[in-house]
Design a protein around this motif. Sequence first.
Motif, PDB file in Angstrom:
ATOM      1  N   ALA A  74     108.494  24.351  50.376  1.00  0.00           N
ATOM      2  CA  ALA A  74     109.703  24.761  49.643  1.00  0.00           C
ATOM      3  C   ALA A  74     109.963  23.783  48.504  1.00  0.00           C
ATOM      4  O   ALA A  74     110.354  24.186  47.398  1.00  0.00           O
ATOM      5  N   PHE A  75     109.712  22.519  48.757  1.00  0.00           N
ATOM      6  CA  PHE A  75     109.939  21.522  47.706  1.00  0.00           C
ATOM      7  C   PHE A  75     108.911  21.658  46.584  1.00  0.00           C
ATOM      8  O   PHE A  75     109.236  21.554  45.412  1.00  0.00           O
ATOM      9  N   LYS A  76     107.676  21.929  46.957  1.00  0.00           N
ATOM     10  CA  LYS A  76     106.646  22.117  45.928  1.00  0.00           C
ATOM     11  C   LYS A  76     107.000  23.326  45.049  1.00  0.00           C
ATOM     12  O   LYS A  76     106.832  23.296  43.823  1.00  0.00           O
ATOM     13  N   LEU A  77     107.496  24.362  45.684  1.00  0.00           N
ATOM     14  CA  LEU A  77     107.910  25.548  44.914  1.00  0.00           C
ATOM     15  C   LEU A  77     109.022  25.185  43.936  1.00  0.00           C
ATOM     16  O   LEU A  77     109.051  25.644  42.792  1.00  0.00           O
ATOM     17  N   TYR A  78     109.889  24.340  44.389  1.00  0.00           N
ATOM     18  CA  TYR A  78     111.014  23.900  43.556  1.00  0.00           C
ATOM     19  C   TYR A  78     110.525  23.009  42.425  1.00  0.00           C
ATOM     20  O   TYR A  78     110.832  23.216  41.245  1.00  0.00           O
ATOM     21  N   ASP A  79     109.721  22.057  42.799  1.00  0.00           N
ATOM     22  CA  ASP A  79     109.376  20.984  41.884  1.00  0.00           C
ATOM     23  C   ASP A  79     108.312  21.402  40.866  1.00  0.00           C
ATOM     24  O   ASP A  79     108.378  21.062  39.701  1.00  0.00           O
ATOM     25  N   THR A  80     107.346  22.160  41.342  1.00  0.00           N
ATOM     26  CA  THR A  80     106.224  22.506  40.475  1.00  0.00           C
ATOM     27  C   THR A  80     106.364  23.899  39.875  1.00  0.00           C
ATOM     28  O   THR A  80     105.915  24.158  38.773  1.00  0.00           O
ATOM     29  N   TYR A  81     106.981  24.789  40.618  1.00  0.00           N
ATOM     30  CA  TYR A  81     107.025  26.183  40.158  1.00  0.00           C
ATOM     31  C   TYR A  81     108.422  26.628  39.714  1.00  0.00           C
ATOM     32  O   TYR A  81     108.615  27.783  39.351  1.00  0.00           O
ATOM     33  N   GLY A  82     109.394  25.711  39.795  1.00  0.00           N
ATOM     34  CA  GLY A  82     110.730  26.042  39.296  1.00  0.00           C
ATOM     35  C   GLY A  82     111.489  27.025  40.155  1.00  0.00           C
ATOM     36  O   GLY A  82     112.357  27.748  39.654  1.00  0.00           O
ATOM     37  N   PHE A  83     111.181  27.080  41.461  1.00  0.00           N
ATOM     38  CA  PHE A  83     111.924  27.979  42.360  1.00  0.00           C
ATOM     39  C   PHE A  83     113.148  27.246  42.915  1.00  0.00           C
ATOM     40  O   PHE A  83     112.987  26.361  43.758  1.00  0.00           O
ATOM     41  N   PRO A  84     114.353  27.601  42.490  1.00  0.00           N
ATOM     42  CA  PRO A  84     115.519  27.013  43.158  1.00  0.00           C
ATOM     43  C   PRO A  84     115.422  27.278  44.667  1.00  0.00           C
ATOM     44  O   PRO A  84     114.887  28.321  45.078  1.00  0.00           O
ATOM     45  N   TYR A  85     115.928  26.351  45.462  1.00  0.00           N
ATOM     46  CA  TYR A  85     115.837  26.472  46.917  1.00  0.00           C
ATOM     47  C   TYR A  85     116.311  27.832  47.411  1.00  0.00           C
ATOM     48  O   TYR A  85     115.663  28.489  48.228  1.00  0.00           O
ATOM     49  N   ASP A  86     117.462  28.287  46.904  1.00  0.00           N
ATOM     50  CA  ASP A  86     118.012  29.542  47.418  1.00  0.00           C
ATOM     51  C   ASP A  86     117.190  30.759  46.978  1.00  0.00           C
ATOM     52  O   ASP A  86     117.253  31.807  47.608  1.00  0.00           O
ATOM     53  N   LEU A  87     116.395  30.601  45.908  1.00  0.00           N
ATOM     54  CA  LEU A  87     115.513  31.705  45.508  1.00  0.00           C
ATOM     55  C   LEU A  87     114.418  31.877  46.554  1.00  0.00           C
ATOM     56  O   LEU A  87     114.088  32.995  46.965  1.00  0.00           O
ATOM     57  N   THR A  88     113.871  30.770  47.020  1.00  0.00           N
ATOM     58  CA  THR A  88     112.850  30.820  48.067  1.00  0.00           C
ATOM     59  C   THR A  88     113.437  31.471  49.325  1.00  0.00           C
ATOM     60  O   THR A  88     112.816  32.332  49.941  1.00  0.00           O
ATOM     61  N   GLU A  89     114.636  31.044  49.659  1.00  0.00           N
ATOM     62  CA  GLU A  89     115.309  31.636  50.815  1.00  0.00           C
ATOM     63  C   GLU A  89     115.472  33.142  50.647  1.00  0.00           C
ATOM     64  O   GLU A  89     115.186  33.929  51.546  1.00  0.00           O
ATOM     65  N   ASP A  90     115.942  33.542  49.464  1.00  0.00           N
ATOM     66  CA  ASP A  90     116.162  34.951  49.175  1.00  0.00           C
ATOM     67  C   ASP A  90     114.850  35.736  49.258  1.00  0.00           C
ATOM     68  O   ASP A  90     114.804  36.855  49.757  1.00  0.00           O
ATOM     69  N   ALA A  91     113.762  35.096  48.791  1.00  0.00           N
ATOM     70  CA  ALA A  91     112.469  35.771  48.783  1.00  0.00           C
ATOM     71  C   ALA A  91     111.971  36.043  50.202  1.00  0.00           C
ATOM     72  O   ALA A  91     111.229  36.991  50.435  1.00  0.00           O
ATOM     73  N   LEU A  92     112.378  35.212  51.169  1.00  0.00           N
ATOM     74  CA  LEU A  92     111.861  35.358  52.535  1.00  0.00           C
ATOM     75  C   LEU A  92     112.824  36.110  53.440  1.00  0.00           C
ATOM     76  O   LEU A  92     112.488  36.471  54.566  1.00  0.00           O
TER      77      LEU A  92
END
Length: 470
Positions: A388-406
């Motif tokens: 989740a952090f890599k998605l945030y840090d490298t791919y610009g995914f805000p934490y809640d976007l990752t949550e929403d995606a899953l």
Amino acid sequence: MTSTNDIRRSFLDYFAGAGHRTVPSAPLVPYNDPTLMFVNAGMVPFKNIFTGLETPPAPTAASSQKCVRAGGKHNDLDNVGYTARHHTFFEMLGNFSFGDYFKEQAIVHAWTLLTREWGLDPQRLTATVYHTDDEAFALWGKIAGVPDHRIIRIPTKDNFWAMGDEGPCGPCSEIFYDHGDHIFGGPPGSPDEDGDRFVEIWNLVFMQFEQAAGEIVGELPRPSIDTGMGLERVAAVLQGVHDNYDTDTFRALITASESLTGVAAEGDSRASHRVIADHLRSSGFLLADGVLPSNEGRGYVLRRIMRRAMRHAHLLGARDPLMHRLVPALVTEMGQAYPELARAQPLIEETLEREETQFRRTLSNGLRLLDEATGAMGEGGELDGETAFKLYDTYGFPYDLTEDALRNRGIAVDRAGFDAAMARQKAAARAAWKGSGQAADGELWFDIAEREGATEFTGYAATEGEGRVV
Ligand code: ATP
Ligand code: MG
Ligand code: MG
Ligand code: MG
């Protein structure tokens, strides 16, 4: 059919007719409260009047106030697209009495507007009162003839309003509309109250007590009234639909997004279109009020909203930036009531297009990583914090976007792991600065970056993806 624009007008006309000063909406960024992220209720611009710091423009007023409930204390972001009645941006219709009329007249106005002017069926209306508020209980019977069993006493803070630990506070009365037993849900206070059958349309706050350090210390010399009614919710009722997203304004936005993506708002795509329509409104209005996407504070809330919508556009198969192409539909629907929106149209379009272009550079790769990490998981699974952090840090995914995606796969995200990964990266970055012999400046830079966010430094974060904090 009465349009949403007509309903807003009709509300303001009714209260103007009853002697209220019509006050235009204040901007979404509160000018009088640095602790508040966005204006989230109609009374916010009047706070200093209610506390006695400012003199009121008139004894009574009415407004249609732009509100955002995303980030901060009231956060409805996660509800959007999934309930019939929550938005990140909505308009709150309100009438206010600054020490003028009180409980009785407030209930008379609400009941007259709903049932006489607008012709709602009284049988479908239910009122709640704070459990100790016998006065309001009696008034609902007397004024509206609501039978006792449909006036519900609620003992929780849902029916007790306070500005904070200090200042005015008091009981509230919430008015609910029963959309009918074909919809799941129970009356307020019942175990099924979270369903969508009984929808809260109007909240009347009776400011009557004075608080100090969280305790009631006396009665206000001049009790006041603050009310808030969700325009989109009452529009649904008046337009004979159950769902806010089926009202004229939302239909127009969803139709625009259907025609640009070529995907009907059905099945799995329905939520995506709704999220896009909702987030288009909040992004458009926030940009019009001067908020720009960034990596901290208000700007980061805006960026999160924009990127969530952009992921949904991607889900619908949009291969090019989509959001900016929906702005004309938004301006057509709402630009007349809110001229600042029309004025800011070029800025809104440019900013949305730039953000979406930028995010698209990393979006598909990020989604691929997400798929790889969760592909084998079923419901009840959990994405690890590192990813989740890599998605945030490298791919610009805000934490809640990752949550929403899953979310619709029933997979959670390890928040503690995410926070730990973030803390590790910050510590490592600090150590690297120290190692480079620039300890003194480095400290300062990080302090500033942490406090203000690294907005000005996105230039060199951009190559690795947005969303970096350090
Ligand atoms: P709910 O319990 O449904 O979340 P609330 O009690 O949080 O609503 P209030 O703070 O009382 O809402 O706001 C006043 C009115 O504004 C509500 O009665 C409702 O009509 C409307 N409203 C509140 N939140 C939203 C939202 N996220 N989207 C649309 N309308 C809203
Ligand atoms: Mg709420
Ligand atoms: Mg409520
Ligand atoms: Mg309420």
